[in-house]
Design a protein around this motif. Structure first.
Motif, PDB file in Angstrom:
ATOM      1  N   GLY A 200     -84.457   8.580 -48.884  1.00 34.51           N
ATOM      2  CA  GLY A 200     -84.079   8.765 -50.291  1.00 34.51           C
ATOM      3  C   GLY A 200     -83.097   9.911 -50.403  1.00 34.51           C
ATOM      4  O   GLY A 200     -82.049   9.896 -49.772  1.00 34.51           O
TER       5      GLY A 200
ATOM      6  N   MET B 116     -83.765  13.005 -49.379  1.00 33.88           N
ATOM      7  CA  MET B 116     -84.362  14.075 -48.580  1.00 33.88           C
ATOM      8  C   MET B 116     -84.058  13.865 -47.093  1.00 33.88           C
ATOM      9  O   MET B 116     -83.849  12.742 -46.662  1.00 33.88           O
ATOM     10  N   ASN B 117     -84.076  14.952 -46.336  1.00 33.10           N
ATOM     11  CA  ASN B 117     -83.929  14.867 -44.876  1.00 33.10           C
ATOM     12  C   ASN B 117     -85.291  14.644 -44.236  1.00 33.10           C
ATOM     13  O   ASN B 117     -86.328  14.870 -44.855  1.00 33.10           O
TER      14      ASN B 117
ATOM     15  N   GLY C 227     -78.836  19.206 -45.789  1.00 33.96           N
ATOM     16  CA  GLY C 227     -79.901  19.760 -46.626  1.00 33.96           C
ATOM     17  C   GLY C 227     -80.128  21.234 -46.327  1.00 33.96           C
ATOM     18  O   GLY C 227     -80.157  21.653 -45.168  1.00 33.96           O
ATOM     19  N   ILE C 228     -80.290  22.005 -47.396  1.00 31.13           N
ATOM     20  CA  ILE C 228     -80.546  23.442 -47.243  1.00 31.13           C
ATOM     21  C   ILE C 228     -82.013  23.653 -46.830  1.00 31.13           C
ATOM     22  O   ILE C 228     -82.324  24.554 -46.063  1.00 31.13           O
TER      23      ILE C 228
ATOM     24  N   CYS D   9     -87.964  16.514 -46.411  1.00 29.57           N
ATOM     25  CA  CYS D   9     -87.780  17.823 -47.052  1.00 29.57           C
ATOM     26  C   CYS D   9     -86.539  17.830 -47.935  1.00 29.57           C
ATOM     27  O   CYS D   9     -85.542  17.175 -47.655  1.00 29.57           O
TER      28      CYS D   9
HETATM   29  C1  LIG Z   1     -79.895  16.956 -51.934  1.00 29.70           C
HETATM   30  C2  LIG Z   1     -80.145  16.007 -50.826  1.00 29.70           C
HETATM   31  C3  LIG Z   1     -80.952  16.338 -49.719  1.00 29.70           C
HETATM   32  C4  LIG Z   1     -81.739  17.625 -49.633  1.00 29.70           C
HETATM   33  O1  LIG Z   1     -80.957  18.757 -49.665  1.00 29.70           O
HETATM   34  P1  LIG Z   1     -81.601  20.166 -50.057  1.00 29.70           P
HETATM   35  O2  LIG Z   1     -80.467  21.105 -50.011  1.00 29.70           O
HETATM   36  O3  LIG Z   1     -82.641  20.460 -49.052  1.00 29.70           O
HETATM   37  O4  LIG Z   1     -82.188  20.001 -51.428  1.00 29.70           O
HETATM   38  C5  LIG Z   1     -81.061  15.421 -48.694  1.00 29.70           C
HETATM   39  N1  LIG Z   1     -80.444  14.224 -48.743  1.00 29.70           N
HETATM   40  C6  LIG Z   1     -79.681  13.866 -49.786  1.00 29.70           C
HETATM   41  C7  LIG Z   1     -79.024  12.541 -49.775  1.00 29.70           C
HETATM   42  C8  LIG Z   1     -79.507  14.737 -50.866  1.00 29.70           C
HETATM   43  O5  LIG Z   1     -78.747  14.366 -51.902  1.00 29.70           O
END
Ligand SMILES: *Cc1c(COP(=O)(O)O)cnc(C)c1O
Length: 361
Positions: free
Chosen positions: A235, A237-238, A263-264, A305
């Motif tokens: 989705g 998230m990583n 992802g941060i 995450c």
């Molecule tokens: C925002 C997002 C993430 C997670 O990134 P964070 O910086 O950890 O919030 C991962 N995958 C996708 C496709 C995203 O849009």
């Protein structure tokens, strides 16, 4: 960027607000104010205003409505034990926002302007930051193309805004999420916009998400576009895979191949897992390795995450090849340890040795 504050003349009463904060949900209530700045090619960025939260007035021919030139960020402000409020890694969001802007040909907003805009809104709406562990004020900076016209080209006008919504501890009601591994649809291709945080990626993902729901799953897992074999993300998230058990475990995550979003939270977990004494590895993992790994027990835990949920355990994975179950449906031990450590840093109860927290007030 100069910041002008004109406080809302009609803020929500503190009693009503505190009631909302009892059960904030996510994206359900918005704070009293928003931050807005406008850009045009000739004169660059305007001053930033903090004013009452409310509708934007846009021409129906504004380019964003037709060709989807839009980017966004997601970040959080956390209440600290000493009563202050701190943002988690706002510079990282600012840098990613600038990279997303470049990919979507929106104007670059300097890192310090992005951060001061977010800080100014958090200061103004500080009373909206919930206080319990896991709760936070979620900030949503975004930028849209506002030039009026139907020509297909980079917009010469843009609007940047930040809105804020109190967010509940997503994890409290947690049971492991079930995922649908999509073989039909893909999220990103090399050369595409996978590394940009843009609305278009999400628009393109909804059909697969709907398919996942039909299959009784909570979320989609994306594979690489070419071979439909290598695991990329879940989705928005990583993903992380725990290989082995106990202190010898390796915390593994798919490497950034050019199609994954940077992802941060993913990046922070690489450091946190190391700090906790685990080996960490970035590499490729195929659906076959996922299936075989959970069957043999070599993969003991899986979690996703991202800023919104921080960490969500992943249980069953379903695809047209069958269903593979990890663990017993409850969050794994290492998943919980990493999650608690990261939340501890965010809430100021564990030393912030990486200098991630930026105090706002
Ligand atoms: C925002 C997002 C993430 C997670 O990134 P964070 O910086 O950890 O919030 C991962 N995958 C996708 C496709 C995203 O849009």
């Amino acid at each position: 960027m100069k910041i002008t504050v004109s406080p809302s003349s009609n803020p929500i009463s503190p009693t009503q607000r505190d009631q909302y904060l009892e059960e904030p949900g996510f994206g359900k209530y918005f704070t009293d104010h928003m931050a807005v700045a406008e850009w045009n090619q000739a004169s660059g960025w305007s001053d930033l205003t903090i004013s009452a939260y409310g509708p934007l007035n846009l021409d129906p021919a504004a380019m964003v409505f037709h060709y989807g030139q839009e980017i966004f960020e997601g970040m959080k402000a956390y209440y600290q034990p000493d009563g202050s409020i701190a943002l988690f890694r706002p510079d990282a969001n600012a840098l990613r926002f600038a990279k997303s802007a470049a990919r979507i040909t929106l104007p670059e907003l300097p890192v310090e302007d992005f951060v001061s805009a977010v800080e100014a809104l958090v200061k103004q709406d500080a009373g909206w930051v919930p206080k319990k562990v896991g709760e936070s004020l979620y900030l949503r900076p975004f930028m849209i193309a506002t030039e009026v016209g139907l020509g297909v080209r980079p917009s010469n006008k843009a609007l940047f805004a930040v809105i804020a919504t109190p967010a509940a501890a997503y994890f409290n009601s947690a049971k492991a999420v079930t995922v649908w591994i999509s073989l039909e649809y893909v999220r990103a291709v090399l050369g595409g916009t996978g590394e940009a945080k843009c609305g278009g990626n999400y628009a393109a993902s909804l059909l697969a998400q709907q398919e996942a729901a039909k299959e009784g799953c909570d979320q989609v897992v994306w594979l690489d576009a070419k071979e439909r074999f290598w695991v990329e993300e879940m989705g928005g998230m990583n993903l992380y895979f725990v290989k082995g058990r106990g202190k010898d475990a390796t915390i593994f995550t798919p490497k950034l191949t050019g199609t994954l979003l940077h992802g941060i939270t993913r990046d922070s977990i690489l450091s946190v897992a190391k700090d906790l004494g685990y080996k960490v590895e970035e590499g490729m993992i195929s659906i076959d390795q996922w299936r075989d790994g959970v069957a043999s027990g070599d993969i003991s835990e899986i979690f996703a995450c991202g800023t919104a949920a921080v960490i969500a355990p992943v249980g069953s994975a379903k695809s047209k090849y069958g269903t593979w179950v990890t663990g017993d449906g409850n969050p794994g031990q290492i998943t919980m340890e990493i999650r608690n450590h990261l939340l501890g840093i965010q809430h100021g109860t564990i030393p912030d040795k990486h200098g991630w927290m930026k105090r706002v007030i």
